[in-house]
Design an enzyme around this catalytic site. Structure first.
Site, PDB file in Angstrom:
ATOM      1  N   SER A 186       0.817  -1.215   0.000  1.00  0.00           N
ATOM      2  CA  SER A 186       0.000   0.000   0.000  1.00  0.00           C
ATOM      3  C   SER A 186       0.856   1.273   0.000  1.00  0.00           C
ATOM      4  O   SER A 186       1.987   1.265   0.466  1.00  0.00           O
ATOM      5  CB  SER A 186      -0.980  -0.020   1.180  1.00  0.00           C
ATOM      6  OG  SER A 186      -0.315  -0.296   2.379  1.00  0.00           O
ATOM      7  N   VAL A 268       7.205   1.357  -9.665  1.00  0.00           N
ATOM      8  CA  VAL A 268       7.338   0.221  -8.744  1.00  0.00           C
ATOM      9  C   VAL A 268       6.435  -0.933  -9.201  1.00  0.00           C
ATOM     10  O   VAL A 268       6.862  -2.095  -9.222  1.00  0.00           O
ATOM     11  CB  VAL A 268       7.020   0.643  -7.287  1.00  0.00           C
ATOM     12  CG1 VAL A 268       6.956  -0.572  -6.369  1.00  0.00           C
ATOM     13  CG2 VAL A 268       8.067   1.616  -6.776  1.00  0.00           C
ATOM     14  N   GLU A 292      -3.037  -0.281  -8.999  1.00  0.00           N
ATOM     15  CA  GLU A 292      -3.520   1.065  -9.328  1.00  0.00           C
ATOM     16  C   GLU A 292      -2.351   2.001  -9.088  1.00  0.00           C
ATOM     17  O   GLU A 292      -1.770   2.002  -7.996  1.00  0.00           O
ATOM     18  CB  GLU A 292      -4.729   1.435  -8.465  1.00  0.00           C
ATOM     19  CG  GLU A 292      -5.966   0.563  -8.744  1.00  0.00           C
ATOM     20  CD  GLU A 292      -6.414   0.562 -10.203  1.00  0.00           C
ATOM     21  OE1 GLU A 292      -6.143   1.537 -10.927  1.00  0.00           O
ATOM     22  OE2 GLU A 292      -7.008  -0.445 -10.636  1.00  0.00           O
ATOM     23  N   CYS A 326      -3.775  10.412  -5.997  1.00  0.00           N
ATOM     24  CA  CYS A 326      -3.541   9.911  -7.357  1.00  0.00           C
ATOM     25  C   CYS A 326      -4.504  10.590  -8.327  1.00  0.00           C
ATOM     26  O   CYS A 326      -4.216  10.740  -9.497  1.00  0.00           O
ATOM     27  CB  CYS A 326      -3.722   8.413  -7.383  1.00  0.00           C
ATOM     28  SG  CYS A 326      -5.208   7.912  -6.539  1.00  0.00           S
ATOM     29  N   GLU A 424       3.930  13.263 -13.532  1.00  0.00           N
ATOM     30  CA  GLU A 424       3.202  13.205 -12.259  1.00  0.00           C
ATOM     31  C   GLU A 424       4.089  13.849 -11.198  1.00  0.00           C
ATOM     32  O   GLU A 424       5.121  13.302 -10.823  1.00  0.00           O
ATOM     33  CB  GLU A 424       2.872  11.760 -11.850  1.00  0.00           C
ATOM     34  CG  GLU A 424       2.077  11.744 -10.568  1.00  0.00           C
ATOM     35  CD  GLU A 424       1.762  10.350 -10.018  1.00  0.00           C
ATOM     36  OE1 GLU A 424       2.689   9.544  -9.862  1.00  0.00           O
ATOM     37  OE2 GLU A 424       0.580  10.088  -9.725  1.00  0.00           O
TER      38      GLU A 424
HETATM   39  P1  NAD Z   1       5.487   4.192  -3.987  1.00  0.00           P
HETATM   40  O1  NAD Z   1       5.450   3.504  -5.309  1.00  0.00           O
HETATM   41  O2  NAD Z   1       6.731   4.890  -3.600  1.00  0.00           O
HETATM   42  O3  NAD Z   1       5.195   3.145  -2.816  1.00  0.00           O
HETATM   43  C1  NAD Z   1       4.080   2.308  -2.852  1.00  0.00           C
HETATM   44  C2  NAD Z   1       4.414   1.035  -2.126  1.00  0.00           C
HETATM   45  O4  NAD Z   1       5.440   0.348  -2.851  1.00  0.00           O
HETATM   46  C3  NAD Z   1       4.953   1.256  -0.716  1.00  0.00           C
HETATM   47  O5  NAD Z   1       4.448   0.271   0.141  1.00  0.00           O
HETATM   48  C4  NAD Z   1       6.437   1.122  -0.904  1.00  0.00           C
HETATM   49  O6  NAD Z   1       7.111   0.707   0.259  1.00  0.00           O
HETATM   50  C5  NAD Z   1       6.500   0.049  -1.965  1.00  0.00           C
HETATM   51  N1  NAD Z   1       7.770   0.090  -2.708  1.00  0.00           N
HETATM   52  C6  NAD Z   1       8.526   1.167  -2.992  1.00  0.00           C
HETATM   53  N2  NAD Z   1       9.615   0.788  -3.681  1.00  0.00           N
HETATM   54  C7  NAD Z   1       9.542  -0.533  -3.824  1.00  0.00           C
HETATM   55  C8  NAD Z   1      10.376  -1.502  -4.447  1.00  0.00           C
HETATM   56  N3  NAD Z   1      11.496  -1.151  -5.066  1.00  0.00           N
HETATM   57  N4  NAD Z   1       9.990  -2.792  -4.411  1.00  0.00           N
HETATM   58  C9  NAD Z   1       8.849  -3.137  -3.797  1.00  0.00           C
HETATM   59  N5  NAD Z   1       8.023  -2.279  -3.192  1.00  0.00           N
HETATM   60  C10 NAD Z   1       8.373  -0.983  -3.207  1.00  0.00           C
HETATM   61  O7  NAD Z   1       4.221   5.177  -3.944  1.00  0.00           O
HETATM   62  P2  NAD Z   1       3.812   6.203  -2.820  1.00  0.00           P
HETATM   63  O8  NAD Z   1       4.754   7.352  -2.873  1.00  0.00           O
HETATM   64  O9  NAD Z   1       3.575   5.529  -1.530  1.00  0.00           O
HETATM   65  O10 NAD Z   1       2.380   6.666  -3.380  1.00  0.00           O
HETATM   66  C11 NAD Z   1       2.265   7.593  -4.403  1.00  0.00           C
HETATM   67  C12 NAD Z   1       2.015   6.930  -5.731  1.00  0.00           C
HETATM   68  O11 NAD Z   1       0.890   6.078  -5.624  1.00  0.00           O
HETATM   69  C13 NAD Z   1       1.666   7.940  -6.811  1.00  0.00           C
HETATM   70  O12 NAD Z   1       2.284   7.558  -8.006  1.00  0.00           O
HETATM   71  C14 NAD Z   1       0.156   7.831  -6.900  1.00  0.00           C
HETATM   72  O13 NAD Z   1      -0.383   8.231  -8.142  1.00  0.00           O
HETATM   73  C15 NAD Z   1      -0.049   6.373  -6.648  1.00  0.00           C
HETATM   74  N6  NAD Z   1      -1.404   6.108  -6.169  1.00  0.00           N
HETATM   75  C16 NAD Z   1      -2.305   5.591  -7.049  1.00  0.00           C
HETATM   76  C17 NAD Z   1      -3.604   5.351  -6.644  1.00  0.00           C
HETATM   77  C18 NAD Z   1      -4.620   4.780  -7.600  1.00  0.00           C
HETATM   78  O14 NAD Z   1      -5.681   4.351  -7.145  1.00  0.00           O
HETATM   79  N7  NAD Z   1      -4.344   4.770  -8.884  1.00  0.00           N
HETATM   80  C19 NAD Z   1      -3.978   5.637  -5.334  1.00  0.00           C
HETATM   81  C20 NAD Z   1      -3.030   6.151  -4.455  1.00  0.00           C
HETATM   82  C21 NAD Z   1      -1.739   6.378  -4.883  1.00  0.00           C
END
Ligand code: NAD
Length: 542
Positions: A186, A268, A292, A326, A424
């Site tokens: 998440s 990611v 998502e 998002c 973004e």
């Molecule tokens: P992020 O991709 O940095 O992190 C999301 C999750 O991935 C976290 O739990 C994180 O620890 C994990 N993660 C990060 N690097 C990883 C790796 N190398 N390997 C495995 N897991 C890893 O995203 P964030 O900063 O937490 O959230 C923002 C992003 O999420 C934005 O791009 C936003 O658009 C997107 N988002 C999309 C929706 C949707 O419904 N489309 C909703 C909320 C957020």
């Protein structure tokens, strides 16, 4: 127990207004005070056991570097493997429970959150993720409640889809939970997303390894405790905050990996998908991949649109929760005739937005999540100020002295392919391109082709033909499309949420379509009068 059981019909949780002197405001303020004055020590939780790895991280409020909220213990590969073993063990019993017992756990969690747990989850979200009371309320209270109530309702609807039977035969569908575990990953920005990603597969009988974002460990921990209080048996969901790379490697190389429920950045998700592809021959089943991801969400105004409505949609759509949704509007296309009358008021409103600590309820915007976000967002602002192709017309100031504060910023992009119109940014930056009124048709193509994403978008027009044209030409440009409304604020059960193209698999969080992804149907045919001879009638002699 016999009977065709029905879950209570779901209704969206009412949003509390938190007006001065209201009881909910007093309760929330008390919870904020309590949580700010105590430090919590958050363990990894596997099989209901608290595991303190000793590798700890401090939790600081993004808006106040001096406010230490506690510590969390980092899990790694060993904890992930243990969590997978425990959740698979717990699933044997959990998946055998009658559906209504599993649903009851989540319905009870929704009810607790609607009452005695509401202030706690809201306070954790306000402090840990820097959200104001209203933004927290629609996320940590209302949306989680909606996910659980509507989830039970949609699951019931999925289960009720049963096949046709011909004479002498009884056909049935057994909706089995996935064989193996679901890995729920998440993001930081919505407490409700963590609850949904881990909770919904569990509700339909799956085993879950939940890895929350390091920036949402506090609210994730309270969400886990809420489920525990509601009667979720130990081990069904294991809560493993920690090193994302190590935990992910352990999960995706496991033979019993059966599904990924991910929300976060596109990059990611794509890297996780690549790993799954590489490991595909090693799994027991083909894993379900639901993700998502990012967006570059648009507001497109037609010359016939209502300028006041467009202005309000820009301010609310772009700057609520500091643009860290998002779905947040981050590019707008405004016709020159409208821009002339709108610009000054838009700039004045944006510059007038109050900013600061979410515990001070007068603030509309709060801090961005961390140093990385602060540096990346302010980089866009600096480049926009320095270049000739853009002008920063509102905001543009920032400071990380007390917390990670960035003023809501509007960039007037002279070119529709300026980086602020394409990337973004995930912060309080709205980029606006002003187009000649006569270029409506070309602008539709620009909106459609500027970004790889297709999450949310809005069109503003009074002219119905223009609405129809935008609906058609932008059909694949947004999974959630708004007419004369801001592109944020989707409500479970009303506007199922998700995007296509690079924005995700569009399995629509909080819908029956999403629930179906965590089920592997078994078709059962029972012959009530089985044949007793291999010969068919056509074989008989003339
Ligand atoms: P992020 O991709 O940095 O992190 C999301 C999750 O991935 C976290 O739990 C994180 O620890 C994990 N993660 C990060 N690097 C990883 C790796 N190398 N390997 C495995 N897991 C890893 O995203 P964030 O900063 O937490 O959230 C923002 C992003 O999420 C934005 O791009 C936003 O658009 C997107 N988002 C999309 C929706 C949707 O419904 N489309 C909703 C909320 C957020």
């Amino acid at each position: 127990m016999s009977g065709t059981i029905r879950v209570p019909p779901p209704v969206n949780e009412p949003i509390f207004p938190y007006t001065p002197c209201s009881p909910e405001r007093a309760e929330l303020k008390a919870a904020l005070n309590e949580m700010s004055s105590q430090e919590v020590d958050i363990p990894v939780i596997i099989g209901g056991r608290e595991i303190r790895t000793g590798k700890t991280h401090e939790i600081h409020a993004p808006h106040d570097h001096g406010l230490r909220l506690g510590l969390w213990h980092e899990g790694g590969a060993a904890e992930a493997r243990q969590a997978i073993a425990d959740t698979l063990e717990a699933q044997r019993e959990w998946a055998s429970w009658p559906w209504e017992d599993r649903a009851a756990v989540f319905l009870r969690a929704a009810e607790l959150l609607s009452t005695t747990w509401r202030a706690r989850l809201n306070a954790a979200t306000m402090l840990g993720q820097s959200k104001n009371a209203f933004q927290s309320e629609i996320d940590a209270a209302c949306e989680i409640i909606d996910f659980f109530r509507f989830g039970a309702h949609f699951a019931e609807r999925v289960f009720s889809q049963q096949p046709h039977s011909e004479k002498g035969v009884w056909n049935r569908t057994d909706y089995r939970p996935l064989e193996g575990f679901v890995y729920a990953v998440s993001p930081f920005n919505f407490t409700a997303i963590g609850a949904n990603l881990a909770g919904i597969p569990a509700m339909v009988g799956c085993a879950v390894l939940w890895k929350p974002s390091k920036h949402a460990v506090l609210s994730g921990y309270h969400t886990y405790r809420l489920l525990e209080e509601a009667g979720l048996p130990p081990g069904v969901i294991n809560f493993v905050p920690g090193n994302p790379v190590e935990i992910t490697a352990a999960a995706l190389e496991h033979r019993d990996f059966a599904g990924l429920h991910f929300t976060g950045s596109t990059e990611v998700f794509q890297s996780l998908w690549t790993t799954v592809g590489r490991n595909i021959a090693s799994y027991r089943t083909y894993p379900r991949l639901v993700g998502e991801t990012g967006g570059k969400d648009f507001i497109l105004a037609h010359p016939s649109g209502d300028a006041d409505a467009v202005r309000t949609a820009i301010v609310r759509g772009a700057f609520e929760y500091q643009g860290q949704k998002c779905s947040a509007a981050s590019r707008a296309y405004v016709p020159a005739s409208m821009w002339k009358g709108m610009k000054d008021q838009l700039v004045a409103e944006t510059d007038g937005l109050s900013m600061g600590d979410p515990a001070d309820f007068r603030n509309f915007v709060n801090a961005v999540i961390d140093r990385g976000a602060f540096d990346s967002i302010t980089g866009y602002i600096r480049r926009a100020k320095a270049g000739a192709d853009a002008e920063v017309i509102a905001g543009g100031r920032y400071s990380d002295a007390d917390g990670f504060f960035i003023r809501p910023t509007i960039v007037h992009a002279k070119r529709p392919d300026h980086e602020t119109m394409c990337d973004e940014i995930f912060g309080p930056v709205m980029s606006i391109h002003v187009y000649p009124d006569s270029a409506w048709s070309e602008t539709l193509d620009i909106v459609d082709s500027t970004s790889p994403y297709a999450l949310t978008g809005a069109v503003f027009a009074r002219d119905r033909a223009a609405v129809r044209e935008a609906m058609g030409r932008l059909r694949h440009a947004a999974g959630n499309f708004y007419i004369n409304d801001k592109p944020t604020g989707a409500v479970v059960g009303q506007q199922p949420f998700g995007g296509g193209r690079a924005s995700g698999t569009n399995d629509k969080a909080g819908s029956a379509a999403n629930i179906a992804r965590w089920l592997s149907p078994r078709s059962i045919k029972e012959n009530l009068v089985p044949p007793t001879s291999y010969e068919y009638p056509f074989m008989a002699e003339e």
